[in-house]
Design a protein around this motif. Structure first.
Motif, PDB file in Angstrom:
ATOM      1  N   THR A 138      58.135  33.042  37.013  1.00 31.44           N
ATOM      2  CA  THR A 138      57.227  34.114  36.885  1.00 31.44           C
ATOM      3  C   THR A 138      56.624  34.128  35.186  1.00 31.44           C
ATOM      4  O   THR A 138      55.451  34.286  34.889  1.00 31.44           O
ATOM      5  N   ILE A 191      52.876  33.492  34.067  1.00 32.77           N
ATOM      6  CA  ILE A 191      52.154  34.613  33.432  1.00 32.77           C
ATOM      7  C   ILE A 191      51.767  34.128  31.921  1.00 32.77           C
ATOM      8  O   ILE A 191      50.841  34.342  31.539  1.00 32.77           O
ATOM      9  N   ARG A 247      47.923  32.600  32.885  1.00 37.33           N
ATOM     10  CA  ARG A 247      47.728  34.018  33.082  1.00 37.33           C
ATOM     11  C   ARG A 247      46.096  34.065  33.599  1.00 37.33           C
ATOM     12  O   ARG A 247      45.876  34.891  34.415  1.00 37.33           O
ATOM     13  N   PHE A 250      45.527  34.768  37.677  1.00 35.96           N
ATOM     14  CA  PHE A 250      45.680  35.886  38.539  1.00 35.96           C
ATOM     15  C   PHE A 250      44.295  36.840  38.015  1.00 35.96           C
ATOM     16  O   PHE A 250      44.339  37.900  38.565  1.00 35.96           O
ATOM     17  N   ASP A 297      52.311  37.462  48.288  1.00 32.69           N
ATOM     18  CA  ASP A 297      53.088  36.351  48.082  1.00 32.69           C
ATOM     19  C   ASP A 297      53.653  36.266  49.510  1.00 32.69           C
ATOM     20  O   ASP A 297      54.848  37.126  50.051  1.00 32.69           O
ATOM     21  N   ALA A 324      56.233  39.055  42.740  1.00 34.34           N
ATOM     22  CA  ALA A 324      55.509  39.894  42.940  1.00 34.34           C
ATOM     23  C   ALA A 324      55.479  41.158  42.069  1.00 34.34           C
ATOM     24  O   ALA A 324      54.519  41.647  41.609  1.00 34.34           O
ATOM     25  N   ILE A 352      54.182  40.435  38.753  1.00 35.77           N
ATOM     26  CA  ILE A 352      52.662  40.119  38.751  1.00 35.77           C
ATOM     27  C   ILE A 352      52.024  41.668  38.705  1.00 35.77           C
ATOM     28  O   ILE A 352      51.104  41.976  38.165  1.00 35.77           O
ATOM     29  N   GLU A 373      52.404  43.162  35.305  1.00 36.85           N
ATOM     30  CA  GLU A 373      51.473  42.482  34.336  1.00 36.85           C
ATOM     31  C   GLU A 373      50.070  43.061  34.556  1.00 36.85           C
ATOM     32  O   GLU A 373      49.153  42.957  33.774  1.00 36.85           O
ATOM     33  N   CYS A 375      49.200  43.918  45.215  1.00 32.85           N
ATOM     34  CA  CYS A 375      50.315  42.800  45.485  1.00 32.85           C
ATOM     35  C   CYS A 375      50.985  43.110  46.765  1.00 32.85           C
ATOM     36  O   CYS A 375      51.342  44.432  46.924  1.00 32.85           O
TER      37      CYS A 375
END
Length: 359
Positions: free
Chosen positions: A182, A186, A190, A193, A201, A210, A213, A216, A222
């Motif tokens: 992850t 990210i 990036r 997303f 997920d 998840a 994410i 972030e 999610c």
């Protein structure tokens, strides 16, 4: 005479190769022993200075009659690249001590990227399958889909459902992998997303990826979708929820769907079924994180290691589940058969790739 010597040398090299493969299981067991003893942590806690064998033995509470065996263990681990040797007093050329490498830093107990769960998962449940491999290959029974089922009488997923300890261990392994992958995704991808309002997920386990994410990208809703016994009791947050279900039946609708290390568990027919369910449920794209087998000529040592590791995972899929690792041509056929119009493949995750599928 020269021809005979050449043949003899070839036979001796062949014998060495057989010995090496015969003993290769020792690599994983030595690594598991090192993690159980917490050797990386002991060296890390030594303050960055080279740690002598006597200091290491003391820190690990090694019995005084076993110290010489610890030396043998460390000699193998140094050769394998898990630790390095340095002079305790630089320039004196005398006593040497052990220091960490990038690899052993991934085995530290308190590291957020720790791969300890994977190493500690090596055990009878997973290795027993290999005792049945030859029998399974010769068996004509269609009711036994894998050597794992022949060994245990149930699938990996059924075993996880019925055995809490195995289920916990499996989820820890998946979570430890998700932390590292992850952070890379990210950082390097990036844009994958950005612009999404929601993402599911599928097969996301305990939600490690998840959660990252959701943190972030706080505006993205999610969801983790997995089997009920996996997600029962797990708590979400403002923009994260857990949903129990079966991906072969129905998948919750969202802008994007993620399949991280899921499709390699399944045969082609099942993969197409899963992908079709994803296509029905997604409005923007499906994000696949999985291996794409390398097929270039062997050159650098690292290339050889990469290809061998991918092929080892391919063997693991054959023994434990019904899946396999695939090259790009094989992946593309699955995507076409599932009805997707196009895909974009990014080789940014080491042995694995990130693939974006568009309906």
């Amino acid at each position: 005479m020269e021809g005979i010597n050449g043949s003899v040398n070839g036979l001796l090299e062949a014998q060495t190769q057989i010995w090496n493969h015969h003993l290769s299981f020792i690599k994983s067991m030595v690594l598991k022993c090192a993690v159980q003893l917490e050797i990386p942590d002991a060296i890390h806690n030594h303050g960055g200075r080279p740690m002598t064998i006597s200091q290491l033995a003391s820190a690990l509470s090694i019995h005084h009659t076993r110290v010489r065996y610890l030396h043998q263990l460390m000699r193998f681990l140094v050769h394998s690249g898990y630790f390095a040797e340095q002079e305790v007093s630089p320039g004196d050329g005398q006593e040497k001590g052990y220091v960490l490498t990038d690899t052993s830093r991934l085995l530290l107990k308190d590291s957020p990227l720790s791969q300890r769960p994977l190493v500690l998962s090596i055990g009878h449940v997973m290795t027993k399958s290999w005792d049945y491999m030859s029998q399974w290959l010769q068996d004509d029974s269609q009711g036994i889909p894998t050597p794992f089922v022949m060994a245990h009488g149930k699938t990996v997923w059924e075993h996880a459902r019925d055995e809490p300890r195995f289920n916990d261990s499996f989820n820890e392994v998946m979570a430890s992998d998700s932390v590292l992958s992850t952070s890379v995704v990210i950082n390097k991808c990036r844009g994958v997303f950005e612009g999404l309002n929601s993402i599911t997920d599928v097969g996301g386990g305990t939600g490690c990826m998840a959660k990252a994410i959701a943190k972030e990208f706080p505006d993205v809703k999610c969801a983790v979708f997995d089997l009920p016994h996996v997600v029962t009791g797990l708590k979400g947050s403002k923009n994260l929820k857990f949903i129990g279900g079966n991906m072969f039946d129905e998948i919750p609708h969202s802008d994007a769907i993620m399949l991280k290390w899921v499709l390699h568990d399944w045969n082609d027919e099942d993969c197409v079924r899963i992908l079709k369910r994803c296509k029905e449920a997604v409005s923007r794209k499906v994000i696949v994180i999985d291996m794409v087998l390398e097929e270039k000529e062997k050159s650098r040592d690292q290339d050889n290691i990469n290809i061998e590791t991918q092929l080892l995972y391919d063997m693991q899929m054959m023994a434990q589940v019904t899946g396999e690792e695939r090259n790009e041509k094989e992946w593309a056929k699955l995507f076409i058969d599932a009805g997707f119009s196009s895909y974009k493949m990014s080789h940014v995750l080491g042995l694995r790739s990130l693939i974006e599928l568009y309906p």
